[in-house]
Design a protein around this motif. Structure first.
Motif, PDB file in Angstrom:
ATOM      1  N   ASP A 156      21.222  56.015  42.293  1.00  0.00           N
ATOM      2  CA  ASP A 156      21.476  56.434  43.681  1.00  0.00           C
ATOM      3  C   ASP A 156      22.252  55.331  44.384  1.00  0.00           C
ATOM      4  O   ASP A 156      21.681  54.315  44.804  1.00  0.00           O
ATOM      5  N   LEU A 157      23.572  55.513  44.519  1.00  0.00           N
ATOM      6  CA  LEU A 157      24.458  54.469  45.036  1.00  0.00           C
ATOM      7  C   LEU A 157      25.233  54.940  46.253  1.00  0.00           C
ATOM      8  O   LEU A 157      25.429  56.143  46.472  1.00  0.00           O
ATOM      9  N   VAL A 158      25.692  53.956  47.033  1.00  0.00           N
ATOM     10  CA  VAL A 158      26.690  54.213  48.076  1.00  0.00           C
ATOM     11  C   VAL A 158      27.911  53.353  47.773  1.00  0.00           C
ATOM     12  O   VAL A 158      27.820  52.355  47.051  1.00  0.00           O
ATOM     13  N   VAL A 159      29.038  53.757  48.321  1.00  0.00           N
ATOM     14  CA  VAL A 159      30.268  52.987  48.188  1.00  0.00           C
ATOM     15  C   VAL A 159      30.772  52.667  49.586  1.00  0.00           C
ATOM     16  O   VAL A 159      30.678  53.491  50.503  1.00  0.00           O
ATOM     17  N   LYS A 160      31.250  51.441  49.758  1.00  0.00           N
ATOM     18  CA  LYS A 160      31.733  51.016  51.069  1.00  0.00           C
ATOM     19  C   LYS A 160      32.902  50.066  50.872  1.00  0.00           C
ATOM     20  O   LYS A 160      33.077  49.485  49.789  1.00  0.00           O
ATOM     21  N   PRO A 161      33.747  49.880  51.896  1.00  0.00           N
ATOM     22  CA  PRO A 161      34.863  48.933  51.769  1.00  0.00           C
ATOM     23  C   PRO A 161      34.379  47.499  51.704  1.00  0.00           C
ATOM     24  O   PRO A 161      33.355  47.154  52.302  1.00  0.00           O
ATOM     25  N   VAL A 162      35.119  46.680  50.981  1.00  0.00           N
ATOM     26  CA  VAL A 162      34.791  45.259  50.909  1.00  0.00           C
ATOM     27  C   VAL A 162      35.160  44.561  52.209  1.00  0.00           C
ATOM     28  O   VAL A 162      34.445  43.677  52.684  1.00  0.00           O
ATOM     29  N   SER A 163      36.269  44.986  52.826  1.00  0.00           N
ATOM     30  CA  SER A 163      36.818  44.249  53.963  1.00  0.00           C
ATOM     31  C   SER A 163      36.479  44.832  55.325  1.00  0.00           C
ATOM     32  O   SER A 163      36.607  44.147  56.336  1.00  0.00           O
ATOM     33  N   GLY A 164      36.077  46.091  55.404  1.00  0.00           N
ATOM     34  CA  GLY A 164      35.763  46.670  56.702  1.00  0.00           C
ATOM     35  C   GLY A 164      36.733  47.764  57.094  1.00  0.00           C
ATOM     36  O   GLY A 164      37.044  48.652  56.300  1.00  0.00           O
TER      37      GLY A 164
END
Length: 327
Positions: A156-164
């Motif tokens: 169960d994962l989420v993905v998000k930007p590294v930089s914002g």
């Protein structure tokens, strides 16, 4: 003595602090570095072992010796609105402005070098771990196989930007999203991807830190909320933020984080799980606080104004070969 605020012309968050500074009769000058070399100007003189500098903005002239603090709120790119902007002019203007401000002895919220380092999310995660803050299992990678193996360990994962935020004008917020169980991680090879174990949260936490003052707010997650609603900024709930108490261990770790990061201001995002554990997500060194103050009534703007208004500590000067303090 004067408080200098480096920010864009339209900044409601800064306006909230300016109101309190004016109420305390503290002089304020706002300057957007983007206005160099048109609407803003600077001059600095290094002669006979001494420094004298001045800034001009909006028809106001301020001596750099007369600055008590500098709030680096949301400054524009130096000289980006000049008649003939260029990368060279930007670098020249940045070095001139920030170099002179460093010569002033004013206090920073936040020091530009510290803020630049602290905005890097990989550094934040490791620093938070070292300070004892719980951090969800996280992977930043360009290896598709590493991503697949991480997903096997943490389904169960989420993905998000590294930089914002995405770099456009105006910046576009990129939401944190849940990863599909059958996701194909081949695209990971085309750019760094941040995957993080999803925390089944019962609340979102925003902890605003000003100096040693900790002001926490909590937004409960609706009982019928869909598990795909992982980003509080895009959640469908209309529940307001409410004041919250900071667990003592979290308070100790957050203060250690701030000391190690050399920050005077930070906006921390946590999620609270069913056991009451606060999981660290990130710390924005120039994060917004107006929406929290409106909902909770917490005196964040006043606390910032009080920090900016504090007297400047005496600086050492050299008299007859010996160090002495002058006020």
């Amino acid at each position: 003595m004067t408080v200098l605020i480096l920010t864009t012309e339209e900044d409601v968050t800064a306006d909230m602090v300016v109101v309190h500074l004016h109420a305390c009769a503290v002089p304020v000058v706002r300057l957007d570095p983007a206005d160099l070399t048109g609407g803003a100007a600077l001059s600095g003189e290094y002669v006979h072992g001494a420094f004298r500098g001045h800034l001009s903005s909006g028809g106001r002239l301020v001596s750099l010796d007369g600055l008590r603090s500098v709030w680096v709120r949301r400054p524009g790119i130096p000289a980006s609105r000049a008649a003939r902007p260029s990368p060279w002019l930007t670098e020249e203007s940045a070095q001139a402005l920030y170099g002179m401000l460093r010569s002033s002895g004013a206090r920073w919220m936040n020091d530009p070098d510290a803020a630049h380092r602290a905005r890097h999310k990989p550094w934040q995660l490791r620093h938070a771990q070292s300070c004892g803050l719980p951090v969800p299992a996280t992977l930043i990678t360009t290896f598709p196989q590493a991503a697949r193996e991480f997903a096997d360990r943490y389904p169960d994962l989420v993905v998000k930007p590294v930089s914002g935020a995405h770099p456009q004008d105006p910046p576009r917020a990129v939401p944190t999203s849940r990863v599909s169980p059958d996701a194909d991680f081949a695209a990971v090879a085309f750019g760094p991807t941040l995957l993080q174990r999803r925390v089944a949260k019962r609340a979102d936490i925003r902890l605003t830190v000003v100096g040693e003052r900790l002001l926490a707010a909590r937004k409960p997650v609706a009982a019928d909320a869909h598990p795909d609603e992982v980003d509080v900024r895009f959640a469908s709930t209309t529940a307001p933020w409410e004041p919250a108490e900071v667990p003592p261990r979290i308070a100790e770790s957050v203060r250690a984080y701030m000391r190690g990061a050399e920050l005077a201001y930070g906006a921390f995002d946590f999620v609270e799980d069913a056991d009451g554990t606060w999981w660290f997500l990130e710390c924005n060194q120039s994060g917004q606080f107006g929406f929290i103050e409106v909902d909770t009534g917490q005196p964040i703007a006043r606390t910032i104004a009080e920090w900016l208004s504090r007297p400047v500590a005496p600086r050492p000067t050299r008299l007859n070969g010996a160090n002495s303090a002058v006020s």
